[in-house]
Design an enzyme around this catalytic site. Sequence first.
Site, PDB file in Angstrom:
ATOM      1  CB  CYS A 199      -0.991  -0.001   1.169  1.00 42.00           C
ATOM      2  SG  CYS A 199      -0.291   0.163   2.807  1.00 42.00           S
ATOM      3  CB  CYS A 235      -0.690   1.389  -4.880  1.00 41.50           C
ATOM      4  SG  CYS A 235      -0.093   0.495  -3.481  1.00 41.50           S
ATOM      5  CB  CYS A 243       1.557  -0.103  -6.722  1.00 41.99           C
ATOM      6  SG  CYS A 243       1.187   0.199  -5.000  1.00 41.99           S
TER       7      CYS A 243
END
Length: 136
Positions: free
Chosen positions: A11, A85, A89
């Site tokens: 996260c 995210c 991410c």
Amino acid sequence: MSAKPSVLFVCVHNAGRSQMAAGWLRHLAGDTVEVRSAGSDPADQLNPVAVEAMREVGIDITANTPRKLDYATAEASDVLITMGCGDICPVFPGRRYLDWHLDDPAGQDLATVRRIRDTIKARVEHLLTELATQPD
């Protein structure tokens, strides 16, 4: 996937959702799964409300610290689970990805974080079932 699969929870801050998920997976799977967590922009410390919510169910995550997601950790993981995210991410080729849409516990009261914790537990239990049924 190897005989002992590895799961990476990611996260943004690695202070709440991913830490709770890692805590649940360690608790439920024991040493049958390698558990990792990281964040794209890690916080300085764990979310104290997330720590309290996990403590209520007998899981101590206080020894954990938020850590930065790095290429080697992601590359060495069989399953990458992102949590809120979005595009922050990074994507690593050849890995199994799951994106768990979960509320962020940051700034939430304990009752809200308990609901997030319990949702995470149910998803981790489902993940364990999936991992157990996948061929080596």
